[in-house]
Write an enzyme that holds these catalytic residues in place. Structure first.
Site, PDB file in Angstrom:
ATOM      1  N   TYR A   1     -24.391 -92.394  31.194  1.00 59.68           N
ATOM      2  CA  TYR A   1     -23.235 -93.168  30.732  1.00 59.68           C
ATOM      3  C   TYR A   1     -21.870 -92.497  30.917  1.00 59.68           C
ATOM      4  O   TYR A   1     -20.918 -93.122  31.390  1.00 59.68           O
ATOM      5  CB  TYR A   1     -23.406 -93.571  29.265  1.00 59.68           C
ATOM      6  CG  TYR A   1     -24.444 -94.647  29.024  1.00 59.68           C
ATOM      7  CD1 TYR A   1     -25.355 -95.029  30.008  1.00 59.68           C
ATOM      8  CD2 TYR A   1     -24.525 -95.278  27.786  1.00 59.68           C
ATOM      9  CE1 TYR A   1     -26.305 -96.009  29.773  1.00 59.68           C
ATOM     10  CE2 TYR A   1     -25.475 -96.267  27.534  1.00 59.68           C
ATOM     11  CZ  TYR A   1     -26.366 -96.624  28.542  1.00 59.68           C
ATOM     12  OH  TYR A   1     -27.295 -97.591  28.303  1.00 59.68           O
TER      13      TYR A   1
ATOM     14  N   GLU B   1      -9.133 -98.839  35.556  1.00 58.42           N
ATOM     15  CA  GLU B   1      -7.789 -98.274  35.735  1.00 58.42           C
ATOM     16  C   GLU B   1      -7.851 -96.999  36.577  1.00 58.42           C
ATOM     17  O   GLU B   1      -7.021 -96.773  37.471  1.00 58.42           O
ATOM     18  CB  GLU B   1      -7.165 -97.939  34.366  1.00 58.42           C
ATOM     19  CG  GLU B   1      -6.915 -99.129  33.464  1.00 58.42           C
ATOM     20  CD  GLU B   1      -8.097 -99.453  32.544  1.00 58.42           C
ATOM     21  OE1 GLU B   1      -9.262 -99.298  32.976  1.00 58.42           O
ATOM     22  OE2 GLU B   1      -7.834 -99.872  31.409  1.00 58.42           O
TER      23      GLU B   1
ATOM     24  N   CYS C   1      -8.076 -93.139  30.158  1.00 61.37           N
ATOM     25  CA  CYS C   1      -7.215 -93.904  31.082  1.00 61.37           C
ATOM     26  C   CYS C   1      -5.741 -93.706  30.759  1.00 61.37           C
ATOM     27  O   CYS C   1      -4.906 -93.612  31.659  1.00 61.37           O
ATOM     28  CB  CYS C   1      -7.560 -95.392  31.026  1.00 61.37           C
ATOM     29  SG  CYS C   1      -9.096 -95.761  31.882  1.00 61.37           S
TER      30      CYS C   1
ATOM     31  N   CYS D   1     -13.651 -96.080  34.512  1.00 60.87           N
ATOM     32  CA  CYS D   1     -12.961 -97.314  34.143  1.00 60.87           C
ATOM     33  C   CYS D   1     -12.213 -97.903  35.345  1.00 60.87           C
ATOM     34  O   CYS D   1     -11.889 -97.196  36.309  1.00 60.87           O
ATOM     35  CB  CYS D   1     -11.954 -97.033  33.024  1.00 60.87           C
ATOM     36  SG  CYS D   1     -12.711 -96.683  31.434  1.00 60.87           S
TER      37      CYS D   1
ATOM     38  N   ASN E   1     -22.706 -95.940  35.186  1.00 58.93           N
ATOM     39  CA  ASN E   1     -23.766 -95.066  35.699  1.00 58.93           C
ATOM     40  C   ASN E   1     -24.863 -94.935  34.644  1.00 58.93           C
ATOM     41  O   ASN E   1     -24.585 -95.005  33.444  1.00 58.93           O
ATOM     42  CB  ASN E   1     -23.170 -93.679  36.016  1.00 58.93           C
ATOM     43  CG  ASN E   1     -24.117 -92.835  36.822  1.00 58.93           C
ATOM     44  OD1 ASN E   1     -24.975 -92.146  36.299  1.00 58.93           O
ATOM     45  ND2 ASN E   1     -23.976 -92.899  38.138  1.00 58.93           N
TER      46      ASN E   1
HETATM   47  N1  THU Z   1     -13.503-100.250  30.533  1.00 58.44           N
HETATM   48  C1  THU Z   1     -12.584-100.226  31.549  1.00 58.44           C
HETATM   49  O1  THU Z   1     -12.926-100.150  32.727  1.00 58.44           O
HETATM   50  N2  THU Z   1     -11.265-100.310  31.210  1.00 58.44           N
HETATM   51  C2  THU Z   1     -10.798-100.516  29.947  1.00 58.44           C
HETATM   52  O2  THU Z   1      -9.586-100.605  29.740  1.00 58.44           O
HETATM   53  C3  THU Z   1     -11.753-100.649  28.839  1.00 58.44           C
HETATM   54  C4  THU Z   1     -13.161-100.284  29.146  1.00 58.44           C
HETATM   55  C5  THU Z   1     -14.937-100.228  30.893  1.00 58.44           C
HETATM   56  C6  THU Z   1     -15.671 -98.971  30.590  1.00 58.44           C
HETATM   57  C7  THU Z   1     -17.098 -99.476  30.530  1.00 58.44           C
HETATM   58  O3  THU Z   1     -17.633 -99.573  31.834  1.00 58.44           O
HETATM   59  C8  THU Z   1     -16.964-100.873  29.968  1.00 58.44           C
HETATM   60  O4  THU Z   1     -15.611-101.251  30.191  1.00 58.44           O
HETATM   61  C9  THU Z   1     -17.315-101.005  28.514  1.00 58.44           C
HETATM   62  O5  THU Z   1     -16.534-100.189  27.726  1.00 58.44           O
END
Ligand code: THU
Length: 149
Positions: free
Chosen positions: A61, A68, A104, A66, A58
């Site tokens: 930020y 997960e 997460c 994430c 977004n």
């Molecule tokens: N991110 C995830 O979706 N999962 C992870 O395990 C690590 C990080 C995303 C968050 C953000 O959108 C991008 O990766 C950079 O950190």
């Protein structure tokens, strides 16, 4: 198994291989214009179904989520709260693995602290296997005075 181990994709059960492939497929849907870092996740529910999710960023930020969290929240929204495994696929330019962030880890521990976690890169050759309670030991509400370390 210790805290984690690295194994070959080819040595995994078919159901785990499928879960990893699903996380790689949904990674293509990542909305990550700010970080340009695509992540896909897939969680296997006890009924055998798979819930997939990608990261959704977004312009504000911290509002981004994430992969997960997306995958687990989708499953819970469908009435599924018991999981058997979770896979995450993201690319690194080197040989390291992308591990779940602290939020997460907390989010996963709410539903299953023993759940196995499979982390891999999009080439899906090597897989880091660990568990939620290795990533987040002594998680809240799960520890009682009859347990020892
Ligand atoms: N991110 C995830 O979706 N999962 C992870 O395990 C690590 C990080 C995303 C968050 C953000 O959108 C991008 O990766 C950079 O950190």
């Amino acid at each position: 198994m210790g805290i984690w181990e690295i194994i070959d994709f080819a040595s995994l059960d078919g159901e785990i291989q499928e879960l990893i492939k699903e996380s790689a497929a949904v990674r293509e849907n990542a909305y990550s214009p700010y970080s340009k870092f695509k992540v896909g996740a897939a969680v296997r529910c006890v009924d055998g179904s798979i819930s997939r999710g990608c990261n959704v960023e977004n312009a504000s930020y911290p509002a981004g989520v994430c992969a997960e969290v997306t995958a687990i929240a989708r499953a819970v929204s469908e009435g599924k709260r018991k999981f058997t495994a979770l896979a995450v696929v993201a690319d690194q330019e080197n040989t390291s693995f992308t591990t779940p962030c602290g939020v997460c880890r907390q989010f996963m521990s709410e539903f299953d602290e023993n759940m196995p976690i499979y982390l891999t890169r999009s080439d899906m050759k090597k897989v880091l296997r660990t568990k939620v309670n290795e990533l987040l030991p002594l998680s809240p509400f799960r520890t009682n005075d009859t347990e020892t370390s």
